[in-house]
Design an enzyme around this catalytic site. Sequence first.
Site, PDB file in Angstrom:
ATOM      1  N   LYS A 170      54.848  36.812  39.948  1.00 57.47           N
ATOM      2  CA  LYS A 170      54.164  35.602  40.416  1.00 57.47           C
ATOM      3  C   LYS A 170      53.398  35.054  39.224  1.00 57.47           C
ATOM      4  CE  LYS A 170      50.856  33.723  41.829  1.00 57.47           C
ATOM      5  NZ  LYS A 170      50.309  32.586  41.042  1.00 57.47           N
ATOM      6  N   GLU A 244      44.060  44.550  35.162  1.00 57.80           N
ATOM      7  CA  GLU A 244      43.638  44.247  33.784  1.00 57.80           C
ATOM      8  C   GLU A 244      42.808  42.985  33.902  1.00 57.80           C
ATOM      9  OE1 GLU A 244      44.261  45.889  31.008  1.00 57.80           O
ATOM     10  OE2 GLU A 244      45.801  47.292  31.647  1.00 57.80           O
ATOM     11  N   GLU A 377      31.672  36.139  31.207  1.00 61.21           N
ATOM     12  CA  GLU A 377      32.810  35.748  30.370  1.00 61.21           C
ATOM     13  C   GLU A 377      32.899  34.222  30.230  1.00 61.21           C
ATOM     14  OE1 GLU A 377      36.724  36.419  32.107  1.00 61.21           O
ATOM     15  OE2 GLU A 377      37.477  37.003  30.126  1.00 61.21           O
TER      16      GLU A 377
HETATM   17  P1  NAD Z   1      42.868  34.311  37.842  1.00 57.43           P
HETATM   18  O1  NAD Z   1      42.238  35.556  38.310  1.00 57.43           O
HETATM   19  O2  NAD Z   1      42.336  33.015  38.327  1.00 57.43           O
HETATM   20  O3  NAD Z   1      44.429  34.294  38.204  1.00 57.43           O
HETATM   21  C1  NAD Z   1      45.300  35.310  37.773  1.00 57.43           C
HETATM   22  C2  NAD Z   1      46.513  35.325  38.683  1.00 57.43           C
HETATM   23  O4  NAD Z   1      46.095  35.758  39.974  1.00 57.43           O
HETATM   24  C3  NAD Z   1      47.185  33.963  38.893  1.00 57.43           C
HETATM   25  O5  NAD Z   1      48.590  34.123  38.912  1.00 57.43           O
HETATM   26  C4  NAD Z   1      46.698  33.551  40.268  1.00 57.43           C
HETATM   27  O6  NAD Z   1      47.588  32.672  40.938  1.00 57.43           O
HETATM   28  C5  NAD Z   1      46.635  34.886  40.970  1.00 57.43           C
HETATM   29  N1  NAD Z   1      45.746  34.939  42.151  1.00 57.43           N
HETATM   30  C6  NAD Z   1      44.579  34.313  42.331  1.00 57.43           C
HETATM   31  N2  NAD Z   1      44.072  34.610  43.555  1.00 57.43           N
HETATM   32  C7  NAD Z   1      44.953  35.446  44.144  1.00 57.43           C
HETATM   33  C8  NAD Z   1      45.004  36.103  45.416  1.00 57.43           C
HETATM   34  N3  NAD Z   1      44.047  35.949  46.329  1.00 57.43           N
HETATM   35  N4  NAD Z   1      46.061  36.893  45.699  1.00 57.43           N
HETATM   36  C9  NAD Z   1      47.045  37.072  44.798  1.00 57.43           C
HETATM   37  N5  NAD Z   1      47.063  36.464  43.582  1.00 57.43           N
HETATM   38  C10 NAD Z   1      46.022  35.665  43.255  1.00 57.43           C
HETATM   39  O7  NAD Z   1      42.840  34.386  36.249  1.00 57.43           O
HETATM   40  P2  NAD Z   1      43.321  33.284  35.196  1.00 57.43           P
HETATM   41  O8  NAD Z   1      42.322  32.168  35.189  1.00 57.43           O
HETATM   42  O9  NAD Z   1      44.749  32.956  35.407  1.00 57.43           O
HETATM   43  O10 NAD Z   1      43.227  34.124  33.821  1.00 57.43           O
HETATM   44  C11 NAD Z   1      42.046  34.286  33.110  1.00 57.43           C
HETATM   45  C12 NAD Z   1      41.414  35.635  33.399  1.00 57.43           C
HETATM   46  O11 NAD Z   1      42.331  36.688  33.110  1.00 57.43           O
HETATM   47  C13 NAD Z   1      40.211  35.902  32.506  1.00 57.43           C
HETATM   48  O12 NAD Z   1      39.186  36.514  33.254  1.00 57.43           O
HETATM   49  C14 NAD Z   1      40.765  36.869  31.458  1.00 57.43           C
HETATM   50  O13 NAD Z   1      39.799  37.668  30.818  1.00 57.43           O
HETATM   51  C15 NAD Z   1      41.706  37.666  32.286  1.00 57.43           C
HETATM   52  N6  NAD Z   1      42.675  38.348  31.421  1.00 57.43           N
HETATM   53  C16 NAD Z   1      42.580  39.706  31.273  1.00 57.43           C
HETATM   54  C17 NAD Z   1      43.462  40.377  30.405  1.00 57.43           C
HETATM   55  C18 NAD Z   1      43.406  41.874  30.230  1.00 57.43           C
HETATM   56  O14 NAD Z   1      44.369  42.447  29.714  1.00 57.43           O
HETATM   57  N7  NAD Z   1      42.345  42.560  30.626  1.00 57.43           N
HETATM   58  C19 NAD Z   1      44.428  39.640  29.706  1.00 57.43           C
HETATM   59  C20 NAD Z   1      44.476  38.252  29.878  1.00 57.43           C
HETATM   60  C21 NAD Z   1      43.602  37.619  30.747  1.00 57.43           C
END
Ligand code: NAD
Length: 493
Positions: A170, A244, A377
């Site tokens: 997804k 992650e 963050e």
């Molecule tokens: P996000 O949490 O908004 O979304 C991530 C994914 O989760 C998207 O595909 C989104 O559609 C999905 N999602 C959201 N709500 C959901 C739900 N209720 N059920 C299932 N899926 C759901 O994050 P983002 O804005 O896309 O990415 C940025 C974040 O990711 C930052 O906090 C960043 O630090 C983190 N990140 C962490 C790592 C790591 O390896 N630790 C790497 C890259 C990014």
Amino acid sequence: MRHQWIGGQWLKSNRDRIPVIDPATEAVIDHIPRGTAADADRAVQAAREAFKTWRWLPAVEKAQRLHATARDLRTRQKELATVMTEEGGKPFCENRDEVEWVAACFDYYAEIGRNSRGSSLPPVAHHQVNFTIKEPYGVVVGIIPWNYPLLLMAWKVAPALMAGNTVILKPSEETPLSTLDIADIFGAHLPPGVVNIVTGLGEEIGEALVRHSGTDLIALTGSVETGKHIGQLCAAQVKKFHGELGGNDPFIVCSDADLEIASRACCWAAFLNTGQVCTSAKRIYVFDDIADKFTQQVVKVAKSLRLGNGLDTDTDIGPLINRRQMEDVESRVKDAVRDGAKVLCGGCRSPKFKKGFFYEPTVMVNVKQKMRLVHTETFGPILPIMRVKGIDHVIELANDSAYGLGANIYTNNMEWAMAAMERITAGTFWINDPLTDNDAGPFGGMRQTGHSRELGEEGIDEFRETKHVHLDYKQELKPYWYSKQYNKDAPGV
Ligand code: NAD
């Protein structure tokens, strides 16, 4: 209009559509289907069916298929990097590198996955054999963010497949196109249903997959907030959750650092992908005696960086991913300035662009540890500098965080470097070379960043369970089997 990739076919349907927007131009570049719970169910059926045979395919054959996938990814490097730049804003050269890292990850796990499948253990008695075998979970759901859409996909898909699982992806609704663009590569090298790609909103189709009784492991890279929510849903089903999550990495510059190198390294670590990297340097701590000189050099580098469309070869820094992200960064900087922080350069949207979510690379001083800009963050091109008294002081500040992804230090003083390495809570510790990943080196976080690991041998173990096998090659009566009833001479009779 794109479609979803399920069971080795494009699922054509009249779903509601979600526009995909180029953050550099704000133009709608394509649409994706707003997938439903029924689509999630179709993908689960396809992945479950494929799992019946994929799990038993010999590891060498799986490896050949992953190597072939890697080869095709490299052939399509330019085309994929272009799409990634259009949908995500990251400069083309960084996306070109990302495609190479994706291919390298498929190659790496092709080899790691055929190398071992458990271990042999010393038995507790003669004529017994003990060993472990590693087994797949079943259907893995990979939920991916927008900042490294293909890399973070690969870190899940490659190990999950070599472990014998099938996968439903997804991608983020912001950057789904590059993932859909590699569906045909999966289709060419993997049996139908081994990898499926659904599209739509996280809280709709994403959550339907998390809640579905036919999925076995949810692997999310995303924010802490999303991780807590999905983690709770998984806990209620006792389903394996691999998270992650966000980070807030410290970057420490000690008084002996080469300031020319450290200032450039710091700008790169803070501004790479417009500061939207989970391991971006987000809190810069500088020893007091060199802080003024270091700050001057950082400002000089920051001012020299060129903001622009990532497709333009002159561009160093692209736009932020969307308007919401830009407004979030603006409000954090505004709050910090209200509370006494000083902007030395940047600190605003770029006046040069009529369209697009461009925010100037920003250097700030007089920032405080407790400001929202520093303590939570901030996903943007912000480099906040704080002065510290020495190594103990900086370790205390670095550890004052809810996150624990990475940490950086610039020094050749072995005592300082090792003290910081041992005492700072972080999954990766970089000394004199920020943000460098290694496929063989585990990557992941501590505290609220999550407790999972990707890459390395740890990265495949996240996707397989351990079964212990106990074998006795000699059938015999054991003296402790209710022996009183059969043997009147047994002790205690
Ligand atoms: P996000 O949490 O908004 O979304 C991530 C994914 O989760 C998207 O595909 C989104 O559609 C999905 N999602 C959201 N709500 C959901 C739900 N209720 N059920 C299932 N899926 C759901 O994050 P983002 O804005 O896309 O990415 C940025 C974040 O990711 C930052 O906090 C960043 O630090 C983190 N990140 C962490 C790592 C790591 O390896 N630790 C790497 C890259 C990014």
